[in-house]
Write an enzyme that holds these catalytic residues in place. Structure first.
Site, PDB file in Angstrom:
ATOM      1  N   GLN A  41     -18.955 -29.339  60.887  1.00 41.95           N
ATOM      2  CA  GLN A  41     -20.271 -28.708  60.767  1.00 41.95           C
ATOM      3  C   GLN A  41     -20.135 -27.277  60.279  1.00 41.95           C
ATOM      4  OE1 GLN A  41     -22.450 -29.408  64.422  1.00 41.95           O
ATOM      5  NE2 GLN A  41     -22.437 -31.597  64.121  1.00 41.95           N
ATOM      6  N   ASP A  42     -19.941 -26.325  61.202  1.00 35.51           N
ATOM      7  CA  ASP A  42     -19.629 -24.964  60.775  1.00 35.51           C
ATOM      8  C   ASP A  42     -18.521 -24.422  61.662  1.00 35.51           C
ATOM      9  OD1 ASP A  42     -21.257 -24.711  63.011  1.00 35.51           O
ATOM     10  OD2 ASP A  42     -22.463 -23.077  62.214  1.00 35.51           O
ATOM     11  N   PRO A  43     -17.918 -23.280  61.314  1.00 39.26           N
ATOM     12  CA  PRO A  43     -16.736 -22.801  62.040  1.00 39.26           C
ATOM     13  C   PRO A  43     -17.027 -22.448  63.499  1.00 39.26           C
ATOM     14  CG  PRO A  43     -16.905 -21.740  59.886  1.00 39.26           C
ATOM     15  CD  PRO A  43     -18.198 -22.462  60.117  1.00 39.26           C
TER      16      PRO A  43
END
Length: 221
Positions: A63-65
């Site tokens: 998804q995102d960091p």
């Protein structure tokens, strides 16, 4: 040109696109200048730097960091921290269920990348402490184009789609030329839906064996 050279050519052309050079990159420059952003700027594209595209086997989409210090370093799900984030902890639980003797000494997944696994987040940057803070800034266009490029220019790639954000890309992958494995996301909120028990790591190696590619050594020494 071989696959690695063609990939680099595509990558440079993508960074010259209007959305990237006029919108996404100026936004990132400002964010890195004024806020704490993860991963470090020099690590944003590390997932691509560590993979030899002549040997690309698997694409795992996140998804995102991670949003905390000393965690994100450019590879989806991977961490530099000794303490494992909860999603990675669940990934390791499933991995140990698949391979009880696997050695997992850290959460740094660089050794997976070096074997041909592209660990790609849907969005490649995030503000400290603020999940999803860099959505709708252009990263989704970039990662869509990356997946589209791989789908059209490679064969027999295993796409691993964990959770809805990754599965949104499913319709853009050529089913005839590739393999798709999907389950719920390994986060604590959804791992019990279908991630646990999915045998994802066994399935990846079974497919690689069937198509005469070297299996992944999941050990992290």
């Amino acid at each position: 040109m071989n696959k690695e050279q063609r990939w680099k050519s595509f990558f440079e052309k993508e960074k010259a696109q209007k959305y990237f050079k006029d919108e996404l990159w100026p936004f990132l420059e400002n964010e890195y200048k004024n806020k704490i952003i993860f991963p470090k700027k020099e690590d944003i594209f590390k997932a691509f730097d560590l993979v030899d595209f002549n040997n690309l086997k698997v694409v795992i989409i996140g998804q995102d960091p991670y949003i905390n210090e000393n965690q994100a370093h450019g590879l989806a799900f991977s961490t530099l921290d000794f303490l494992l984030p909860k999603s990675l902890k669940n990934i390791f639980i499933e991995l140990k269920n698949n391979y009880p003797n696997v050695v997992l000494k850290s959460g740094n997944l660089t050794s997976w990348a070096s074997q041909g696994i592209l660990l790609l987040n849907r969005v490649l940057s995030v503000e400290k402490g603020l999940s999803s803070s860099h959505y709708n800034r252009g990263w989704e266009i970039f990662t869509f184009n990356v997946i589209d490029y791989i789908s059209k220019n490679f064969e027999n790639i295993i796409f691993v789609l964990w959770g809805k954000k990754a599965q949104d890309l499913k319709k853009d992958i050529n089913f005839k030329n590739h393999f798709i494995l999907e389950s719920s996301h390994p986060s604590p909120f959804s791992a019990n839906i279908s991630f646990f028990g999915s045998q994802i790591f066994l399935k990846i190696n079974k497919i690689l064996e069937q198509i005469n590619k070297e299996k992944i050594n999941w050990n992290i020494e």
